[in-house]
Motif scaffolding. Structure first.
Motif, PDB file in Angstrom:
ATOM      1  N   CYS A 361       0.978  -1.222  -0.125  1.00 56.45           N
ATOM      2  CA  CYS A 361      -0.031   0.009   0.265  1.00 56.45           C
ATOM      3  C   CYS A 361       0.967   1.147   0.044  1.00 56.45           C
ATOM      4  O   CYS A 361       1.843   1.253   0.657  1.00 56.45           O
ATOM      5  N   HIS A 362       0.510   2.084  -0.851  1.00 56.50           N
ATOM      6  CA  HIS A 362       1.289   3.493  -1.144  1.00 56.50           C
ATOM      7  C   HIS A 362       0.740   4.784  -0.622  1.00 56.50           C
ATOM      8  O   HIS A 362       1.211   5.787  -0.778  1.00 56.50           O
ATOM      9  N   THR A 363      -0.338   4.782   0.325  1.00 54.26           N
ATOM     10  CA  THR A 363      -1.179   5.949   0.608  1.00 54.26           C
ATOM     11  C   THR A 363      -1.716   5.762   2.070  1.00 54.26           C
ATOM     12  O   THR A 363      -1.721   4.888   2.551  1.00 54.26           O
ATOM     13  N   LYS A 658       0.461  12.031   6.356  1.00 51.00           N
ATOM     14  CA  LYS A 658      -0.202  12.094   4.868  1.00 51.00           C
ATOM     15  C   LYS A 658       0.752  11.433   3.949  1.00 51.00           C
ATOM     16  O   LYS A 658       0.333  10.864   2.985  1.00 51.00           O
ATOM     17  N   GLU A 659       2.159  11.745   4.097  1.00 49.33           N
ATOM     18  CA  GLU A 659       2.929  11.224   2.956  1.00 49.33           C
ATOM     19  C   GLU A 659       3.672   9.775   3.167  1.00 49.33           C
ATOM     20  O   GLU A 659       4.070   9.538   4.554  1.00 49.33           O
ATOM     21  N   ALA A 660       3.135   8.925   2.805  1.00 50.54           N
ATOM     22  CA  ALA A 660       3.356   7.247   3.037  1.00 50.54           C
ATOM     23  C   ALA A 660       4.975   7.190   3.318  1.00 50.54           C
ATOM     24  O   ALA A 660       5.468   6.761   4.362  1.00 50.54           O
ATOM     25  N   SER A 661       5.732   7.770   2.265  1.00 47.93           N
ATOM     26  CA  SER A 661       7.086   7.568   2.427  1.00 47.93           C
ATOM     27  C   SER A 661       7.792   8.785   2.012  1.00 47.93           C
ATOM     28  O   SER A 661       8.617   9.531   2.592  1.00 47.93           O
ATOM     29  N   GLY A 662       7.942   9.046   0.871  1.00 48.32           N
ATOM     30  CA  GLY A 662       8.526   9.870  -0.087  1.00 48.32           C
ATOM     31  C   GLY A 662       9.937   9.227  -0.253  1.00 48.32           C
ATOM     32  O   GLY A 662      10.216   8.181   0.443  1.00 48.32           O
ATOM     33  N   THR A 663      10.428   9.495  -1.421  1.00 49.06           N
ATOM     34  CA  THR A 663      11.714   9.002  -1.899  1.00 49.06           C
ATOM     35  C   THR A 663      12.532  10.070  -2.417  1.00 49.06           C
ATOM     36  O   THR A 663      13.853   9.824  -2.410  1.00 49.06           O
TER      37      THR A 663
HETATM   38  C1  26W Z   1      -5.457   7.281  -9.441  1.00 50.22           C
HETATM   39  C2  26W Z   1      -5.465   6.237  -8.314  1.00 50.22           C
HETATM   40  C3  26W Z   1      -4.186   6.202  -7.755  1.00 50.22           C
HETATM   41  C4  26W Z   1      -4.060   5.988  -6.248  1.00 50.22           C
HETATM   42  C5  26W Z   1      -2.873   6.052  -5.766  1.00 50.22           C
HETATM   43  C6  26W Z   1      -2.934   6.616  -8.406  1.00 50.22           C
HETATM   44  C7  26W Z   1      -1.633   6.416  -7.822  1.00 50.22           C
HETATM   45  C8  26W Z   1      -1.481   6.162  -6.332  1.00 50.22           C
HETATM   46  C9  26W Z   1      -0.321   6.066  -5.766  1.00 50.22           C
HETATM   47  C10 26W Z   1      -0.473   5.195  -4.580  1.00 50.22           C
HETATM   48  C11 26W Z   1       0.315   7.331  -5.432  1.00 50.22           C
HETATM   49  C12 26W Z   1       1.632   7.418  -4.940  1.00 50.22           C
HETATM   50  O1  26W Z   1       2.400   7.310  -5.839  1.00 50.22           O
HETATM   51  N1  26W Z   1       2.023   7.072  -3.805  1.00 50.22           N
HETATM   52  C13 26W Z   1       3.369   7.350  -3.173  1.00 50.22           C
HETATM   53  O2  26W Z   1       4.208   6.120  -3.363  1.00 50.22           O
HETATM   54  C14 26W Z   1       5.779   6.384  -3.235  1.00 50.22           C
HETATM   55  C15 26W Z   1       6.296   5.099  -3.233  1.00 50.22           C
HETATM   56  O3  26W Z   1       5.807   4.305  -2.116  1.00 50.22           O
HETATM   57  C16 26W Z   1       5.682   7.117  -1.692  1.00 50.22           C
HETATM   58  O4  26W Z   1       7.172   7.372  -1.358  1.00 50.22           O
HETATM   59  C17 26W Z   1       4.908   8.459  -1.620  1.00 50.22           C
HETATM   60  O5  26W Z   1       4.780   8.925  -0.296  1.00 50.22           O
HETATM   61  C18 26W Z   1       3.421   7.962  -2.059  1.00 50.22           C
HETATM   62  O6  26W Z   1       2.432   9.278  -1.885  1.00 50.22           O
END
Ligand code: 26W
Length: 820
Positions: A361-363, A658-663
């Motif tokens: 999960c990324h969010t 709010k920011e899952a990780s950031g890279t």
């Molecule tokens: C349109 C639906 C959708 C939903 C979620 C499109 C894209 C997403 C992604 C989950 C958004 C995304 O890129 N998340 C980021 O993932 C990075 C890699 O893990 C993290 O470093 C970021 O914090 C996170 O926002």
């Protein structure tokens, strides 16, 4: 010819010149004299990839022989960045090529700049996938990346009067030397239709009868390991019409309808959806997801595995890692294959499926969690909907057994949501079916367990784990920052490129004044390189002496670009009022890079505002040489590679939680920028590792945020009690940056005053205070560079090689397989 007899091209200048000229003549069909620079670029790319070819074929051969467990990384996005540089690095050919081209009067750097990067991703998630496959290849892990070959990647951003205007990204226009199409291995993917049940030999069977089909054509890309003889494969799918589909309509005599059908099929892989974290629920997007998920499963089962493979052992040969929920439809697809095509019974199929997938999960934003309406899913994938319902039924029975008389819990956990419409929650499906579920930084994983998926972590305590993200040191240090790389290698040898923890050995050198001086020289040279680039790329002039303060990432309210902007406006306003003397300002260039989703109004407004403020302050004589905004359009991987190594200050200022990780935050630290940041995502771990003295922390913590929101957050209270903030907001509201028109940025101002979902006003004072700490620290250049060196030395943890080790140890359980 056996695979291992493929000749490797000669690694000499003469050999290279010969091969290059042959590619030019026989590949491009031109003489050197008549060749365009594009001809030369294509010939060069083919020559270099030729050096990877024998390794690629040997890797594939080896894979067939060894039959080890592989990783299949399923991702709707791979934000690869340019390929030529990376291939030159992997083959150690740079010097040879530079000299060889030189002999022909051609400059390597000018050919390099012709490559259009494959922008097949939006931001963090897509770039992470690219870093991961780089690391897996380097670590000798048999891996296939599976995704979509979008004909148009993320849009090209332009500014018209400071407002974002999107242009199509036609990255394939001038040829694509890095891909290998294999139409003969195309697979057919069905959509729509209905299901039929029958009783065969006393057993109830179900068959899906799709209404229409498309062809999925694989395009293979090389994923070279770093000088280890392995080249893995990235397989991206491209959609085209099936012959039978065409023929049917053609026979009906309707030629234009047949061409229309072709177009409809091709639409599936036409364009990357530019929405980052706000799902649109579009039918085409679900088609894309099923298209690549189904093609990838079929490909792995029918083509990659040996013909006689017994699928009962599937989990010993593969783990399908789901990069967010985008490929989650692969779960019911595997069930469908096992049940309907292989004739397995439910329990057997479900037991296997649960062993073959893991979910990342990324969010944390609730609105980013994908759901698909039952109406749409049932129309497009009727059999999959049936399977999802059955999975849900059995799952909820288990929940009821464990928690009797807790229907509220059952409703919360259900894979099917009932409100606002009946819909499938893809994250729940992934969690129920996945072997493991992971977040992408410690804090994120903890919040997943405690908040977003708390019912599930209670139900499946062992499923949840953390793998903190990482970035590839090959691209983001070795290639992007050759000067720093040279300095590091001179000090500690070149082992760090594949063993980033060794950067620790630089720690004592932080105490060495001569090393610090050389580090500053590197930074200065990188800045000069950036100054030159921005001049030609964007016509932007920035001062090489000024502090370079950088905020680059997708534009999103939770990331709080407006907070950064309010800081700039407050400084400007202070000078205007005579409260700050311009001479007292630390000379600073504030660089932004950010794309807004085309339909995201507030984000597009913010882009307009950044450019408007930039126009005003950059033209103000009082601030010349003191404060400047630089906002180059179209921030992408290529620009990141130039910007990050030049940065002094890294802005990581999202609202905590709010920011899952950031890279990006990791890339900056590794390139010796100091971070100003909140306690959010991987910032937490960066600060713990580099130490509080070398990190500018500010702002509310996640529990404080929750508390404030729970007790009723009133942004106006902050506005009223802070004069600096009031002045800055009033100045924007007055139309000072919009030619006197108060309406232009009114939505931003009133949003901050009356809603401010991401607590910009609440963190404003703390942010400005932290920026004064930054200024004080920056005034001592020598001490600053000591901190910067310590940031580099202590950030080895953020190598994506380490992330891969964590996935391997805790989730995948696959072993390295050296090819050589
Ligand atoms: C349109 C639906 C959708 C939903 C979620 C499109 C894209 C997403 C992604 C989950 C958004 C995304 O890129 N998340 C980021 O993932 C990075 C890699 O893990 C993290 O470093 C970021 O914090 C996170 O926002």
């Amino acid at each position: 010819m056996a695979d291992d007899q493929i000749a490797t091209p000669e690694h000499t200048v003469d050999g290279f010149v010969q091969d290059f000229l042959r590619e030019l003549t026989f590949g491009q069909g031109v003489t050197l004299e008549r060749s365009s620079s594009n001809d030369q670029y294509l010939a060069l790319a083919r020559t270099v990839r030729g050096h990877l070819m024998s390794r690629w074929l040997r890797t594939l051969q080896h894979q067939r022989e060894v039959q080890a467990k592989s990783v299949a990384y399923l991702s709707a996005e791979f934000l690869l960045g340019r390929q030529l540089n990376n291939a030159l690095l992997a083959t150690d050919l740079e010097e040879v090529v530079e000299e060889g081209l030189g002999r022909l009067g051609i400059e390597l750097t000018s050919l390099r700049s012709l490559e259009k990067e494959p922008g097949l991703g939006n931001g963090g998630l897509g770039r992470l996938a690219a870093c991961f496959i780089d690391s897996l290849a380097t670590m000798n892990i048999p891996t296939i990346g599976y995704g979509i070959r979008y004909e148009y990647g993320i849009f090209r951003q332009t500014f018209v009067d400071g407002w974002q205007v999107e242009k199509p990204d036609s990255w394939l226009e001038l040829g694509s030397p890095w891909e290998f199409p294999h139409p003969e291995h195309a697979v057919t993917i069905g959509f729509g239709g209905h299901t039929e049940t029958a009783t065969v030999d006393g057993r109830l069977t179900t068959t899906w009868v799709p209404a229409w089909q498309v062809r999925a054509v694989p395009y293979n890309y090389m994923v070279p390991g770093y000088r280890n003889g392995r080249v893995n494969t990235l397989r991206l799918w491209s959609a085209s019409a099936t012959e039978s589909f065409d023929l049917q309509i053609f026979n009906s005599g309707d030629y234009t309808a047949s061409v229309r059908a072709q177009t409809a099929a091709e639409n599936i892989s036409k364009v990357l959806y530019p929405e980052d974290s706000t799902p649109q629920g579009k039918e085409l997007r679900l088609q894309q997801q099923y298209f690549f998920a189904a093609a990838s499963l079929k490909d792995f089962i029918d083509t990659v595995l040996p013909a006689d493979f017994d699928l009962h052992g599937l989990d010993e040969r593969i783990i399908f890692q789901l990069n967010d929920t985008h490929p989650v439809i692969a779960i019911p697809e595997l069930m469908r294959i096992l049940l309907d095509e292989k004739g397995w019974d439910w329990d057997e199929a479900w037991a296997l499926t649960q062993k073959c997938f893991a979910y990342t999960c990324h969010t944390l934003l609730p609105e980013a969690l994908e759901v698909w309406s039952v109406e749409l899913l049932g129309r497009l994938l009727p059999r999959h909907l049936e399977i999802i319902y059955r999975i849900n039924e059995e799952f909820l029975d288990e929940v009821r057994l464990a928690f009797p008389d807790d229907e509220l819990r059952v409703r919360r956990m259900s894979i099917i949501a009932e409100h606002p419409e009946r819909a499938v929650r893809m994250a729940h499906l992934a969690t129920v079916a996945g072997q493991k579920v992971n977040g992408v930084a410690e804090l994120h994983s903890q919040l997943l367990r405690d908040k977003v998926l708390s019912d599930f972590s209670e139900f499946y305590p062992d499923k949840f784990t953390n793998v903190t993200n990482g970035v590839t040191p090959r691209r983001f240090v070795r290639l992007a920052n050759p000067r720093l790389s040279g300095l590091i290698t001179e000090a500690i040898g070149d082992g760090w490129v594949t063993d980033l923890d060794r950067l620790r050995e630089l720690e004592p050198l932080a105490e060495d004044p001569e090393f610090r001086r050389r580090f500053r020289e590197v930074k200065a040279a990188n800045k000069t390189r950036l100054v030159d680039l921005l001049k030609v790329r964007d016509g932007i002039e920035i001062a090489p002496e000024a502090m370079l303060d950088v905020m680059v990432k997708r534009l999103h309210e939770y990331k709080r670009q407006t907070l950064k902007l309010l800081h700039v406006v407050a400084l400007y306003d202070g000078v205007r009022r005579g409260e700050i003397r311009a001479e007292d300002l630390t000379p600073r260039t504030v660089a932004f890079g950010a794309k807004a989703a085309p339909g995201y109004k507030m984000a597009k407004q913010t882009i307009g505002l950044i450019n408007a403020v930039g126009r005003t302050i950059n033209a103000d004589p009082a601030l010349q040489g003191r404060l400047r905004i630089a906002f180059p359009a179209n921030y992408n991987v290529t620009l990141a590679e130039r910007l990050i190594p030049a940065a002094d200050l890294s802005e990581q200022i999202s609202l905590a939680g709010k920011e899952a990780s950031g890279t990006g935050n990791m890339k900056f630290a590794l390139n010796g920028a100091l971070t100003i940041g909140t306690d959010d995502g991987a910032n937490v771990e960066i600060r713990q590792l580099v130490g509080d003295d070398h990190f500018f922390l500010f702002g509310l913590t996640e529990p404080e945020v929750s508390d404030l929101v729970e007790h009723g957050y009133r942004p106006t209270a902050f506005y009223e009690s802070n004069a600096q903030l009031r002045h800055a907001l009033d100045l924007i509201a007055s139309g000072a940056f919009s030619g006197g028109d108060r309406r232009t940025f009114e939505p931003i101002v009133s949003n901050l005053l009356y809603e401010d979902r991401f607590l910009v006003l609440a963190d404003f004072a703390a942010y400005l205070e932290a920026q004064t700490r930054v200024e004080a620290a920056y005034a001592d250049a020598d001490a600053w560079s000591r901190s910067a060196v310590l940031n580099v030395a202590r950030s080895g943890f953020f190598s994506s090689d380490r992330s891969m080790r964590d996935y391997l140890d805790h989730i995948w359980h696959a072993q390295p397989v050296p090819v050589a």
